[in-house]
Design a protein around this motif. Structure first.
Motif, PDB file in Angstrom:
ATOM      1  N   MET A 248       0.823  -1.210   0.000  1.00 41.04           N
ATOM      2  CA  MET A 248       0.000   0.000   0.000  1.00 41.04           C
ATOM      3  C   MET A 248       0.857   1.260   0.000  1.00 41.04           C
ATOM      4  SD  MET A 248      -3.018  -1.137  -0.199  1.00 41.04           S
ATOM      5  CE  MET A 248      -3.770  -2.739  -0.028  1.00 41.04           C
ATOM      6  N   SER A 249       1.930   1.273   0.795  1.00 38.90           N
ATOM      7  CA  SER A 249       2.733   2.496   0.828  1.00 38.90           C
ATOM      8  C   SER A 249       3.410   2.705  -0.533  1.00 38.90           C
ATOM      9  CB  SER A 249       3.760   2.442   1.954  1.00 38.90           C
ATOM     10  OG  SER A 249       4.583   1.312   1.829  1.00 38.90           O
ATOM     11  N   ALA A 250       3.917   1.623  -1.103  1.00 40.92           N
ATOM     12  CA  ALA A 250       4.558   1.769  -2.415  1.00 40.92           C
ATOM     13  C   ALA A 250       3.543   2.199  -3.462  1.00 40.92           C
ATOM     14  CB  ALA A 250       5.220   0.458  -2.835  1.00 40.92           C
ATOM     15  N   SER A 251       2.352   1.570  -3.432  1.00 36.60           N
ATOM     16  CA  SER A 251       1.320   1.951  -4.396  1.00 36.60           C
ATOM     17  C   SER A 251       0.970   3.427  -4.255  1.00 36.60           C
ATOM     18  CB  SER A 251       0.043   1.150  -4.165  1.00 36.60           C
ATOM     19  OG  SER A 251       0.286  -0.213  -4.346  1.00 36.60           O
ATOM     20  N   LEU A 252       0.883   3.858  -3.013  1.00 41.00           N
ATOM     21  CA  LEU A 252       0.511   5.248  -2.757  1.00 41.00           C
ATOM     22  C   LEU A 252       1.555   6.187  -3.349  1.00 41.00           C
ATOM     23  CD1 LEU A 252      -1.796   6.559  -1.146  1.00 41.00           C
ATOM     24  CD2 LEU A 252      -0.184   6.862   0.717  1.00 41.00           C
ATOM     25  N   VAL A 253       2.811   5.881  -3.056  1.00 41.64           N
ATOM     26  CA  VAL A 253       3.880   6.760  -3.523  1.00 41.64           C
ATOM     27  C   VAL A 253       3.920   6.813  -5.052  1.00 41.64           C
ATOM     28  CG1 VAL A 253       6.375   7.013  -3.641  1.00 41.64           C
ATOM     29  CG2 VAL A 253       5.279   6.579  -1.456  1.00 41.64           C
ATOM     30  N   VAL A 254       3.789   5.649  -5.683  1.00 41.87           N
ATOM     31  CA  VAL A 254       3.899   5.676  -7.141  1.00 41.87           C
ATOM     32  C   VAL A 254       2.621   6.183  -7.810  1.00 41.87           C
ATOM     33  CG1 VAL A 254       5.520   3.759  -7.094  1.00 41.87           C
ATOM     34  CG2 VAL A 254       3.136   3.314  -7.583  1.00 41.87           C
ATOM     35  N   SER A 255       1.521   6.191  -7.080  1.00 44.80           N
ATOM     36  CA  SER A 255       0.278   6.664  -7.692  1.00 44.80           C
ATOM     37  C   SER A 255       0.141   8.174  -7.617  1.00 44.80           C
ATOM     38  CB  SER A 255      -0.932   6.044  -6.997  1.00 44.80           C
ATOM     39  OG  SER A 255      -0.875   4.655  -7.047  1.00 44.80           O
ATOM     40  N   ILE A 256       0.721   8.756  -6.586  1.00 47.64           N
ATOM     41  CA  ILE A 256       0.494  10.187  -6.368  1.00 47.64           C
ATOM     42  C   ILE A 256       0.854  11.035  -7.591  1.00 47.64           C
ATOM     43  CG2 ILE A 256       1.387  12.168  -5.074  1.00 47.64           C
ATOM     44  CD1 ILE A 256       0.990  10.521  -2.558  1.00 47.64           C
ATOM     45  N   PRO A 257       2.029  10.836  -8.200  1.00 48.11           N
ATOM     46  CA  PRO A 257       2.337  11.682  -9.365  1.00 48.11           C
ATOM     47  C   PRO A 257       1.309  11.524 -10.487  1.00 48.11           C
ATOM     48  CG  PRO A 257       4.245  10.355  -8.729  1.00 48.11           C
ATOM     49  CD  PRO A 257       3.123   9.915  -7.879  1.00 48.11           C
ATOM     50  N   VAL A 258       0.893  10.281 -10.716  1.00 44.36           N
ATOM     51  CA  VAL A 258      -0.056  10.057 -11.804  1.00 44.36           C
ATOM     52  C   VAL A 258      -1.396  10.684 -11.478  1.00 44.36           C
ATOM     53  CG1 VAL A 258      -0.988   8.317 -13.345  1.00 44.36           C
ATOM     54  CG2 VAL A 258       1.051   7.823 -12.020  1.00 44.36           C
TER      55      VAL A 258
END
Lengths: 279, 323, 441
Positions: A248-258
């Protein structure tokens, strides 16, 4: 338009429900990303027993997240840039010229949207391998191979949307440019593109997102040096446990820019769709 | 997709209202449009058309592990793969049929629900009020999330033992010992996950459509005494139909071909109630290494989609001409 | 003029793209660099990479051959091997699950290990006979050689056994079921055992082991599938019953898709027993359970043994290594295989990964002389049986494994599973296997 009372009620309730439907999974993602691993393995709690930033630290070492992130950025930006560039030319031709094969081309390109990916995955892989053997250019497993694959995934939509957009730009502008002695490229560059900026923005974000999330082709066409996030994030769950908090933390970080990029540009997507579909 | 722009695409430019104004001769050099199209054509051929023809060819071959490496010399079997896939007396044919039914149901429900939710949200957010922009942005977030992320969130929530859905159900006294990723509930889980990430696209498109409906039509209707519900039914929905037609077709193609959502949601253990056709084909080619059969099934799927799309386009364009 | 400019732009785009292509093109192989696709053996691909690179430094120092390691998860490995087999573009050396050996041999993608090559590796006799039996179709030179050895065993939680007053590990299947029942306390979220009910590979392995104990044969002498034979049904029934009839398995387990998740349940104390391969040891440790807290005994068999039954306590599990036919440097590749199967490296790598050496001369290492590993190694060497080495083995795993998975799904949702349900499910799997879309030979 006057709104009757009942509609205000319906709207209130409807918006609440839609908000809940949207927010709950997002809330679960955010709170899970700050839970310790023991929390995630136990029965679901709405609030973490301890708030910990640890998943955000550990996620970088559990898998090669930074590398995957860079790969995804390179591939998606490349695919979006080329997709838009190529679509601009094609859309300009379709919008401004009448020529033999025009309809065949339009229909064929659009119909590729229907192709089940599973049908051409293996043949495409074979083609890339053949090209590689014949020319020494490695397409399978390389960034460029992925870029080429993904740019064509968004191409039909991009062309279609830009054609409708260009159609809405008066031809008179082109003609004025011609009279000034400009050629097709100059006209496209100086007249049409500036007027179609919103459409281009919309198409870019669409192409970027298409490449950013693709899984099926990436699973076969990437290697250790080109693994994208869609594949790399799976590594959190192929080990001795599923690191849900780090997922979840990784998904969150990589999703934010998009997500931010999309939200910033979505207004153009709306305009693009308006220019396209609504006519 | 072509529906809305078909009139413009018609080569009989004289019929176009502005056709006569467009003076083409200046650009008459024949090669120009082809040059402009060349890059797009090249990549479409490379990635879509040629591999698709390759897949078509493979569907006539006996392409299994014995011939994979020398696939050029795999024996030609004619229509054997098709006959096998469509033999509804055998186990494989029945499975294909069942998978097809599941996919059709999934597709229709997902597209329908997404359209209704999208329209509702677009109508609700039509008039400005404090927080409207915020809500609009919020609703779009699931669409902007990478597929992997959205599916993993749902997978996490739907877990039987530790998931949020069962925890909440049992807190509410509604049971909560249910399997969501197994058996028949898997279909529901798949549909909800797909709707969650697709309805914002419907919302976006319909919102765009709403903006282009001139407000004076509503005013006129209001003067005639039409209520809001009537206005929605008689003005909004019909006026949105060009958008809706395209939207529904696009969503249909996306969902019918969907591979990522079930693949990520259930790992390799996709229950039969959620066995979408792409997954079924994947299992019949990549897991059993019978690529001839898998290609035959994909070709059948492609044919079906072509027929449906062509039928849909004819139907909708006739209706819009009649309207 | 104008059109020349347009052509110029188009050409520019193409040039740009092709220069990108050229820029991305890999350097040509100099023949001194090998690409090695390693399977994920340790706790994470990262860890695997570290372990292997450390060892390959020695290899490079000795031979001058560089090794480029790529660690590939088990979920993607088979697809990637297939892709490279079809296209002819791939690594030089690859790891594979040893049950795939015959299926992959049929593709012809791997170099056969002829007598001469086997001698280079120190001879066939160096390898465990059981592991060596799972390297390809009988009667043909093996297309792969064993690398890491694995076998099944029953892990048990010592504290739970004490608490339930169980002093002896069960010696046969009915005692095993009885122990599992005594350990089961659903109110305390404690279950007799845990299993991965949604994993088709695990399910297929259990169907194979328990079926063999009942005397089932998966294929008749003509090579036709016989999945629905009464002994096979009994074997599968014994497995599914653990959940449906005896209720010693948490229904949640029907949803578990990988063996490693089941390890988590065991290590958390939610289940008293776990039937797993020795690779689970590392995962149990990683989950925080000390070695003193668990023990291992061999998978029990029925007593008395059914007619025709064999005391199969594991299939011959493990990872093999193979050399690609398309490799530009087969000699260097075989050297790498030689290095990895040397006594020294077998000892080091298998210790680090918690697997078993596949060569007899690596067992001097005291690390393999623990009680648990002795149990696993004796099961592997003495009471394990290889899965049928036929090209269609992979289809046995997918069809039967999926059938058992669906049976667990029914067992988990409170529906009892009768013998005839099991027979029907296996019959369907058999039909699918037999028809096979023209692929059976």
């Amino acid at each position: 338009m006057r709104e009757p009372r009942w509609f205000q009620w319906v709207r209130g309730v409807g918006l609440c429900l839609l908000t809940l439907f949207t927010v709950i999974p997002l809330y679960v993602m955010v709170t899970t990303s700050v839970k310790p691993l023991s929390d995630v393995q136990d029965t679901f709690q709405w609030w973490p027993s301890v708030l910990t930033p640890q998943p955000y630290v550990d996620m970088w070492s559990t898998v090669r997240l930074a590398d995957y992130f860079v790969n995804s950025v390179v591939v998606s930006l490349g695919a979006a840039a080329f997709s838009v560039l190529i679509a601009l030319f094609a859309a300009y031709a379709i919008s401004r010229y009448r020529f033999r094969g025009r309809d065949v081309f339009r229909f064929t390109v659009l119909s590729t949207q229907m192709f089940p990916g599973i049908l051409f995955l293996l043949p495409l892989y074979l083609i890339y391998a053949t090209v590689g053997q014949a020319t020494g250019i490695v397409l399978q497993g390389s960034h460029i191979g992925l870029i080429i694959t993904y740019l064509t995934f968004s191409l039909p939509f991009s062309i279609w949307m830009l054609v409708s957009y260009f159609d809405s730009i008066p031809v008179d502008l082109d003609e004025a440019a011609f009279i000034d002695g400009a050629g097709p490229v100059q006209t496209l560059w100086r007249v049409v593109i500036p007027a179609a900026k919103p459409g281009i923005a919309a198409v870019s974000i669409y192409a970027f997102m298409t490449a950013w999330g693709e899984t099926l082709f990436a699973s076969i066409m990437t290697d250790a040096d080109s693994t994208t996030l869609a594949i790399g994030l799976r590594e959190y769950s192929t080990q001795s446990t599923v690191y849900w908090n780090e997922v979840m933390s990784a998904s969150l970080v990589v999703s934010i820019p998009v997500v931010l990029g999309f939200l910033a540009l979505q207004r153009y997507l709306v305009q693009g769709l308006t220019a396209g579909a609504v006519k | 997709m072509t529906v809305t722009s078909t009139p413009r695409a018609a080569p009989t430019s004289g019929a176009e209202p502005n056709g006569s104004r467009r003076r083409r001769p200046r650009l008459s050099k024949r090669s120009v449009p082809y040059l402009l199209l060349a890059p797009a054509l090249f990549f479409e051929l490379l990635v879509h058309i040629v591999p698709m023809l390759g897949g078509l060819w493979m569907s006539f071959l006996r392409l299994n592990q014995f011939f994979l490496r020398e696939w050029m010399s795999a024996p030609f079997t004619g229509l054997a793969n098709y006959r096998f896939a469509l033999d509804f007396d055998g186990a494989a044919g029945v499975e294909l049929l069942q998978s097809f039914g599941v996919t059709a149901a999934f597709s229709v429900i997902t597209v329908g629900v997404s359209w209704v939710l999208g329209l509702a949200a677009a109508l609700f957010l039509q008039r400005s009020f404090p927080g409207r922009t915020l809500l609009r942005g919020l609703f779009l977030v699931p669409y902007a999330l990478p597929i992997y992320t959205s599916v993993m969130i749902w997978k996490f929530m739907l877990d039987r033992s530790d998931g949020m859905v069962n925890a909440t159900l049992s807190d509410l006294g509604l049971g909560g010992e249910r399997f969501w990723l197994l058996g028949n509930n898997a279909f529901l889980s798949l549909t909800i996950t797909a709707v969650w990430r697709l309805w914002p696209f419907a919302f976006l498109a319909l919102m765009a459509g709403l903006q282009s409906i001139p407000t004076d039509i509503y005013d006129a209707a209001a003067v005639d005494g039409a209520g809001l519900w009537q206005q929605i039914r008689t003005i909004t929905v019909p006026m949105l139909s060009p958008v809706s037609q395209v939207l529904i077709l696009v969503l249909f193609l996306w969902t019918f071909n969907d591979f990522n959502v079930p693949y990520l949601l259930f790992d390799q253990a996709v229950p039969s109630s959620a066995n979408l056709i792409s997954i079924h084909i994947y299992q019949n080619s990549f897991l059993t290494w019978n690529f001839g059969l898998g290609s035959a099934m994909s070709t059948l799927l492609l044919l079906f989609l072509l027929v449906i799309t062509a039928g849909y386009l004819m139907l909708t364009s006739r209706r819009s001409r009649n309207a | 003029m104008r059109h020349r400019r347009l052509s110029g732009v188009i050409v520019l785009i193409l040039v740009l793209m092709s220069s990108l292509l050229a820029g991305c093109a890999r350097e040509q192989d100099d023949g001194r660099t090998l690409t090695y696709w390693a399977s994920n053996q340790g706790n994470s691909p990262q860890q695997d990479r570290r372990i292997l690179n450390e060892e390959f430094e020695k290899f490079t120092a000795r031979t001058g051959i560089e090794v480029n390691v790529e660690v590939i998860g088990w979920g993607d490995l088979l697809n990637k091997i297939l892709g490279s087999a079809v296209s002819g573009v791939g690594p030089d050396v690859v790891n594979l699950g040893n049950t795939w050996a015959a299926s992959l041999q049929a593709t012809g993608a791997f170099v056969p290990f002829t007598e001469e090559r086997m001698r280079q590796l120190g001879g066939r006799e160096r390898f465990l006979e059981t592991s060596m039996s799972s390297t390809g179709m009988p009667g043909r030179p093996p297309s792969s050689v064993p690398l890491y050895g694995l076998s099944y065993g029953v892990f048990y939680n010592k504290a739970m056994f004490r608490e339930a007053g169980i002093e002896q590990p069960p010696s046969n299947w009915s005692e095993f079921v009885d122990v599992a029942r005594r350990l089961t306390r659903p109110s305390q979220e404690q279950w007799g055992m845990t299993l991965a009910g949604a994993s088709y590979t695990e399910n297929a392995h259990f169907a194979f082991m328990l079926g063999n104990q009942e005397g089932a044969q998966l294929f008749d002498s003509d090579g036709r599938a016989t999945f629905a034979s009464p002994p096979m049904v009994t074997g599968v029934q014994r497995y599914v019953e653990l959940m449906s009839e005896y209720e010693v398995v948490n229904p949640d387990d029907a949803e578990i898709g990988s063996a490693t998740e089941a390890v988590g349940n065991f290590a958390n104390g939610e289940a008293g027993m776990l039937v797993a391969q020795n690779s689970a040891i590392a995962a149990i440790r990683a989950a925080g359970m000390a070695d003193s807290q668990w023990g291992v005994f061999p998978l029990p068999v029925p007593e008395p043994m059914p007619e025709g039954g064999e005391a199969v306590r594991s299939h011959v599990a493990g990872t093999n290594i193979a050399v690609y036919r398309n490799s530009d440097n087969k000699e260097a590749a075989v050297e790498l295989v030689e290095f990895l199967t040397s006594a020294e490296e077998q000892s080091i790598l298998n210790e680090k990964y918690g697997s078993l050496p596949v060569v007899t001369d690596a067992y001097d290492n005291p690390a393999f002389d623990t009680k648990a590993l002795r149990t696993f190694s004796s099961v592997l060497a003495e009471s394990s049986k290889r899965v049928p080495m036929i090209p269609n083995e992979n289809r046995f795993e997918t069809t039967v494994g999926a059938a058992v998975r669906d049976l667990f799904a029914r067992a988990g949702t409170d529906r009892s599973v009768s013998r005839s349900d099991i027979a029907d499910a296996l019959d369907e799997a058999q039909q699918k296997m037999r028809s096979g879309g023209g692929s059976t030979r």
